[in-house]
Design a protein around this motif. Structure first.
Motif, mmCIF file in Angstrom:
data_model
loop_
_atom_site.group_PDB
_atom_site.id
_atom_site.type_symbol
_atom_site.label_atom_id
_atom_site.label_comp_id
_atom_site.label_asym_id
_atom_site.label_seq_id
_atom_site.Cartn_x
_atom_site.Cartn_y
_atom_site.Cartn_z
ATOM 1 N N ALA A 43 10.307 4.682 6.255
ATOM 2 C CA ALA A 43 11.396 3.995 6.963
ATOM 3 C C ALA A 43 12.699 4.057 6.169
ATOM 4 O O ALA A 43 13.786 3.980 6.743
ATOM 5 N N GLY A 44 12.576 4.146 4.852
ATOM 6 C CA GLY A 44 13.782 4.346 4.032
ATOM 7 C C GLY A 44 14.582 3.090 3.716
ATOM 8 O O GLY A 44 15.570 3.163 3.023
ATOM 9 N N LYS A 45 14.173 1.934 4.222
ATOM 10 C CA LYS A 45 14.878 0.683 3.902
ATOM 11 C C LYS A 45 14.450 0.204 2.525
ATOM 12 O O LYS A 45 13.287 0.396 2.142
ATOM 13 N N PRO A 46 15.342 -0.466 1.767
ATOM 14 C CA PRO A 46 14.920 -1.032 0.483
ATOM 15 C C PRO A 46 13.706 -1.957 0.654
ATOM 16 O O PRO A 46 13.558 -2.624 1.681
ATOM 17 N N VAL A 47 12.867 -1.961 -0.371
ATOM 18 C CA VAL A 47 11.612 -2.712 -0.296
ATOM 19 C C VAL A 47 11.476 -3.644 -1.503
ATOM 20 O O VAL A 47 11.772 -3.255 -2.633
ATOM 21 N N LEU A 48 11.057 -4.871 -1.234
ATOM 22 C CA LEU A 48 10.675 -5.800 -2.297
ATOM 23 C C LEU A 48 9.149 -5.867 -2.265
ATOM 24 O O LEU A 48 8.567 -6.328 -1.280
ATOM 25 N N LEU A 49 8.533 -5.348 -3.310
ATOM 26 C CA LEU A 49 7.074 -5.239 -3.342
ATOM 27 C C LEU A 49 6.493 -6.303 -4.267
ATOM 28 O O LEU A 49 6.742 -6.287 -5.471
ATOM 29 N N LYS A 50 5.726 -7.213 -3.679
ATOM 30 C CA LYS A 50 5.159 -8.292 -4.485
ATOM 31 C C LYS A 50 3.841 -7.873 -5.128
ATOM 32 O O LYS A 50 3.061 -7.123 -4.521
ATOM 33 N N ARG A 51 3.615 -8.381 -6.311
ATOM 34 C CA ARG A 51 2.372 -8.082 -7.012
ATOM 35 C C ARG A 51 1.225 -8.841 -6.349
ATOM 36 O O ARG A 51 1.353 -10.031 -6.042
ATOM 37 N N GLY A 52 0.109 -8.156 -6.146
ATOM 38 C CA GLY A 52 -1.068 -8.806 -5.558
ATOM 39 C C GLY A 52 -1.597 -9.921 -6.450
ATOM 40 O O GLY A 52 -1.355 -9.925 -7.664
ATOM 41 N N LEU A 53 -2.326 -10.845 -5.844
ATOM 42 C CA LEU A 53 -2.786 -12.029 -6.574
ATOM 43 C C LEU A 53 -3.621 -11.680 -7.799
ATOM 44 O O LEU A 53 -3.666 -12.430 -8.765
ATOM 45 N N SER A 54 -4.308 -10.550 -7.730
ATOM 46 C CA SER A 54 -5.125 -10.178 -8.891
ATOM 47 C C SER A 54 -4.921 -8.711 -9.246
ATOM 48 O O SER A 54 -5.832 -8.048 -9.726
ATOM 49 N N ALA A 55 -3.703 -8.251 -9.013
ATOM 50 C CA ALA A 55 -3.422 -6.834 -9.293
ATOM 51 C C ALA A 55 -2.937 -6.652 -10.729
ATOM 52 O O ALA A 55 -2.169 -7.472 -11.247
ATOM 53 N N THR A 56 -3.371 -5.577 -11.337
ATOM 54 C CA THR A 56 -2.851 -5.226 -12.665
ATOM 55 C C THR A 56 -1.473 -4.574 -12.474
ATOM 56 O O THR A 56 -1.107 -4.181 -11.356
ATOM 57 N N LEU A 57 -0.760 -4.429 -13.575
ATOM 58 C CA LEU A 57 0.568 -3.801 -13.485
ATOM 59 C C LEU A 57 0.432 -2.336 -13.076
ATOM 60 O O LEU A 57 1.262 -1.808 -12.336
ATOM 61 N N ASP A 58 -0.625 -1.693 -13.544
ATOM 62 C CA ASP A 58 -0.865 -0.302 -13.121
ATOM 63 C C ASP A 58 -1.044 -0.225 -11.605
ATOM 64 O O ASP A 58 -0.509 0.666 -10.945
ATOM 65 N N GLU A 59 -1.813 -1.170 -11.071
ATOM 66 C CA GLU A 59 -2.039 -1.169 -9.617
ATOM 67 C C GLU A 59 -0.741 -1.437 -8.849
ATOM 68 O O GLU A 59 -0.493 -0.842 -7.801
ATOM 69 N N LEU A 60 0.088 -2.341 -9.384
ATOM 70 C CA LEU A 60 1.378 -2.620 -8.744
ATOM 71 C C LEU A 60 2.236 -1.354 -8.733
ATOM 72 O O LEU A 60 2.837 -0.999 -7.716
ATOM 73 N N LEU A 61 2.267 -0.667 -9.850
ATOM 74 C CA LEU A 61 3.093 0.545 -9.920
ATOM 75 C C LEU A 61 2.526 1.662 -9.049
ATOM 76 O O LEU A 61 3.287 2.427 -8.441
ATOM 77 N N GLN A 112 10.222 -7.028 2.775
ATOM 78 C CA GLN A 112 9.311 -7.605 1.784
ATOM 79 C C GLN A 112 7.883 -7.226 2.135
ATOM 80 O O GLN A 112 7.464 -7.347 3.284
ATOM 81 N N ILE A 113 7.164 -6.739 1.126
ATOM 82 C CA ILE A 113 5.726 -6.528 1.295
ATOM 83 C C ILE A 113 5.059 -7.612 0.461
ATOM 84 O O ILE A 113 5.254 -7.694 -0.759
ATOM 85 N N GLY A 114 4.312 -8.466 1.128
ATOM 86 C CA GLY A 114 3.745 -9.640 0.485
ATOM 87 C C GLY A 114 2.589 -9.302 -0.440
ATOM 88 O O GLY A 114 2.008 -8.207 -0.378
ATOM 89 N N ALA A 115 2.274 -10.276 -1.292
ATOM 90 C CA ALA A 115 1.217 -10.096 -2.289
ATOM 91 C C ALA A 115 -0.092 -9.643 -1.647
ATOM 92 O O ALA A 115 -0.802 -8.789 -2.176
ATOM 93 N N ARG A 116 -0.378 -10.214 -0.486
ATOM 94 C CA ARG A 116 -1.663 -9.904 0.167
ATOM 95 C C ARG A 116 -1.709 -8.497 0.757
ATOM 96 O O ARG A 116 -2.756 -8.007 1.122
ATOM 97 N N ARG A 133 5.001 -12.689 -8.888
ATOM 98 C CA ARG A 133 4.982 -13.951 -8.140
ATOM 99 C C ARG A 133 3.811 -14.843 -8.529
ATOM 100 O O ARG A 133 3.425 -15.739 -7.791
ATOM 101 N N GLY A 134 3.252 -14.571 -9.721
ATOM 102 C CA GLY A 134 2.118 -15.387 -10.168
ATOM 103 C C GLY A 134 0.812 -14.730 -9.789
ATOM 104 O O GLY A 134 0.686 -14.115 -8.723
ATOM 105 N N ILE A 135 -0.143 -14.834 -10.712
ATOM 106 C CA ILE A 135 -1.461 -14.219 -10.488
ATOM 107 C C ILE A 135 -2.552 -15.289 -10.586
ATOM 108 O O ILE A 135 -2.321 -16.377 -11.091
#
Ligand code: PEP
Ligand code: MN
Length: 341
Positions: free
Chosen positions: A201-219, A183-187, A238-240
């Protein structure tokens, strides 16, 4: 650029295009579809255009990838959705995944009891933080290596794959030993060196959206992972931060269908951190499932009033089975079934 091969293009024809693209200094992303193979050429557009691949044997057409996030874009998979397989548990497509567990690993009893309960109720993955990103440096920072050891024990007992957060590349090795999903946290969504490292590292990743990130920035953040050749990425809403202060964050439900339009990656929702309050977790989960989320990552604790971290938003372990039954019905509305082993 995207090079769409003709139906029935031979391996030699595909290899030939790949060689020419690589020869021009671009990176190749091969996407063999059911009907046609698509070759993503990630690099200088001018150089690739100069190859004039339209005329090459087996090539149907060459189209530009218009989005800045190339590998995450829907376009590169020509509409096919990514379905991840985490130890036999499917995430994405027609599957709805329940990732559940405590905010943080506190003790052996708390961890194992929660793991047993969520497994029994139908969760497909177990979450729990050993390294915690806390707003205050004086707050509990997680059990670290001891927490990882307890997560490994929970996995051994229940068979549930583990989702746990990585905050610092210095902890990469021990985290990789235990985590099935990092997991990569929002922060840390824009901690680009961390993203590249988990990409490698090649392991599956759960990438959280930053607290004030746009969808473009998340992608674009997901692109850092994908670019390293790691294709097992799921996005998490996870909420903005908005002007509203009546609850912890604002769960951006609109992000779910929009992300799925923009990207082929699975989208899961964290109702717990968005709400900050237990009573909101179920309604937000139902809404997320109904609007097409590929799963939820939800906090559960056997005794939330005693929790070291995020107790007010944790579901009671004893209520978890009833919660699952409700969410399953909402997922069904969106045409998804609980993912089982
Ligand atoms: C968590 O899931 O434990 C967490 C800290 O979430 P976020 O990064 O979304 O705040
Ligand atoms: Mn938490």
């Amino acid at each position: 650029m995207m090079i769409v091969m003709k139906q029935g293009a031979t391996k030699e024809e595909i290899d030939h295009v790949v060689d020419r693209v690589e020869g021009a200094g671009a990176r190749v992303h091969l996407s063999p579809g059911e009907e046609v193979t698509v070759i993503g050429a990630i690099g200088d557009r001018e150089h690739i255009a100069r190859l004039e691949l339209e005329g090459a044997p087996g090539v149907d057409r060459v189209v530009p990838i218009l989005k800045p996030y190339k590998l995450a874009s829907t376009q590169i998979r020509h509409g096919e959705r990514t379905v991840l397989d985490i130890g036999g548990r499917k995430i994405g497509g027609p599957h709805f995944s329940l990732i559940a567990g405590p905010c943080t690993v506190e003790s052996r009893d708390q961890t194992l009891e929660t793991a047993r309960v969520v497994k029994e109720a139908g969760a497909s993955l177990f979450r729990g933080g050993a390294y915690k990103p806390r707003t205050s440096p004086y707050a509990f920072q997680g059990l670290g290596q001891e927490g990882l050891r307890l997560l490994a024990e929970a996995k051994e007992e229940t068979g549930l794959p583990i989702v746990t957060e990585l905050m610092d590349t210095r902890d990469l090795e021990p985290v990789l030993e235990v985590a099935d999903v990092v997991q990569i946290g929002a922060r840390n969504m824009q901690n680009y060196s961390l993203l590249s490292e988990v990409g490698r590292a090649g392991k599956p990743v759960l990438l959280k959206r930053g607290l004030s990130a746009t969808l473009d920035e998340l992608l674009m953040a997901s692109e850092y992972i994908l670019k390293e050749g790691n294709e097992a990425v799921m996005l998490c809403e996870r909420g903005i931060r908005t002007f509203e202060t009546a609850y912890r964050f604002t769960l951006d439900l609109t992000a779910i269908p929009v992300l799925k339009e923009m990207s082929h990656l699975p989208v899961v929702v964290d109702p717990s951190h968005a709400a900050g309050r237990r009573d909101l977790v179920t309604p937000l989960s139902l809404a997320a499932a109904a609007v097409g989320a590929d799963g939820v990552i939800v906090e559960v604790h056997p005794a939330p009033e005693e929790a070291i971290c995020d107790g007010p938003q944790a579901l009671y372990a004893e209520d978890f089975a009833a919660y699952v039954a409700q969410v399953e019905r909402a997922a069904d509305l969106a045409g998804k079934a609980l993912s089982a082993v």
